[in-house]
Enzyme design. Sequence first.
Site, PDB file in Angstrom:
ATOM      1  N   ALA A 257    -117.888  -7.543  32.431  1.00  0.00           N
ATOM      2  CA  ALA A 257    -118.754  -8.520  32.631  1.00  0.00           C
ATOM      3  C   ALA A 257    -119.807  -8.274  31.574  1.00  0.00           C
ATOM      4  O   ALA A 257    -119.711  -7.480  30.665  1.00  0.00           O
ATOM      5  CB  ALA A 257    -119.577  -8.616  33.985  1.00  0.00           C
ATOM      6  N   LYS A 258    -120.760  -9.387  31.637  1.00  0.00           N
ATOM      7  CA  LYS A 258    -122.003  -9.535  30.514  1.00  0.00           C
ATOM      8  C   LYS A 258    -122.697  -8.023  30.474  1.00  0.00           C
ATOM      9  O   LYS A 258    -123.008  -7.515  29.284  1.00  0.00           O
ATOM     10  CB  LYS A 258    -122.924 -10.599  30.851  1.00  0.00           C
ATOM     11  CG  LYS A 258    -122.222 -12.085  30.532  1.00  0.00           C
ATOM     12  CD  LYS A 258    -123.409 -12.822  30.403  1.00  0.00           C
ATOM     13  CE  LYS A 258    -123.009 -14.063  30.280  1.00  0.00           C
ATOM     14  NZ  LYS A 258    -122.870 -14.914  31.533  1.00  0.00           N
ATOM     15  N   ARG A 259    -122.683  -7.366  31.520  1.00  0.00           N
ATOM     16  CA  ARG A 259    -123.637  -6.067  31.503  1.00  0.00           C
ATOM     17  C   ARG A 259    -122.863  -5.081  30.524  1.00  0.00           C
ATOM     18  O   ARG A 259    -123.449  -3.962  29.902  1.00  0.00           O
ATOM     19  CB  ARG A 259    -123.578  -5.325  32.910  1.00  0.00           C
ATOM     20  CG  ARG A 259    -122.317  -5.058  33.463  1.00  0.00           C
ATOM     21  CD  ARG A 259    -122.172  -4.404  34.785  1.00  0.00           C
ATOM     22  NE  ARG A 259    -120.922  -4.253  35.329  1.00  0.00           N
ATOM     23  CZ  ARG A 259    -120.089  -4.907  35.822  1.00  0.00           C
ATOM     24  NH1 ARG A 259    -120.441  -6.262  36.088  1.00  0.00           N
ATOM     25  NH2 ARG A 259    -118.775  -4.974  36.404  1.00  0.00           N
TER      26      ARG A 259
END
Length: 319
Positions: A257-259
């Site tokens: 994910a974006k993290r």
Amino acid sequence: MTLRQDRRPGAGRLAPSPTGGLHVGHARTFLLAWLAARRAGGPVILRIEDLDASRVRPEAADAALVDLRWLGLDWDEGPDHGGPRGPYVQSERRALYDEALDRLKADERVYPCTCTRADVERAAAAPHAEDEGPTYPGACAGRSAADAPALGDRPFAWRFRVPAGPVAWDDLHLGRREVDPARLGGDFLVGRNGIGPGYQLAVVVDDALMGVDQVVRGDDLVPSTPRQILLYRALGWTPPDFAHVPLVVGPDGRRLAKRDGSIKLATLRERGVDPRLLIGTLAQSCGWTTSDEPSSPSDWIGALDLAILPEKPWTVSFP
Ligand code: GLU
Ligand code: ZN
């Protein structure tokens, strides 16, 4: 009638949502989708899925094109150079979705639902496995499409009436799948009145009208497939072939994910990483080679076999 399906042999698509930068996980799925179309000799279609207004970032669509080109993927039709089935950006295709929805209303396949906003909001986004909600209890199922005008100013969404019984498909990767959509989510949302269509309807209209023959995407979208098959049937179309491929997970074992900022393609590009190294690593992750030597996507067209991919989600280890 403008809504005509025209399936083109081997046609495949890359359908990024411009909600953030593409990462290594997207790269692997898009590489597989690209290889499948090229191997089948069909066109590659690039489509921008920008209907989820709350998550779309304006610069992300152009960035996705840059990322995909950097990776070495190309396409025959897309927002940058057009093509016979355009436009290739979902927000420019509203009239087509409206027409499809009108057909579903005329055939009483949908009804107006006034249930909670949280339910309604889910319609705009592609529901990746972890966002699957509870089964819709059918609170509004007693209504008919013709009841909508009587709701006046009350906000409502259009919900598809799921017929009883299982839906099966022969997944090019997972094999035979059978799901009962009435139990898995139940009647589902296809759009919000006055706001626009949801993911399920838009993706079916686009894939049908663009002549897509095979849909290769991450296996987190498996729960959407029976719904989409029901929409194909309700609209009088034939579903494409589906291949749901294993996801890439981060070091924590969760879906990328974006993290996981460091494995965004833009980050790698800015660091001067050779994209051919990434392709080599991806090819290795798919079991096509034991070395991670630099290579280009077209080197692997002959190697692809969607039926045989490592079953375990690949834990990203790049660069
Ligand atoms: N645009 C969708 C997403 O990013 C993909 C939808 C699909 O492949 O059907 O999740
Ligand atoms: Zn309802």
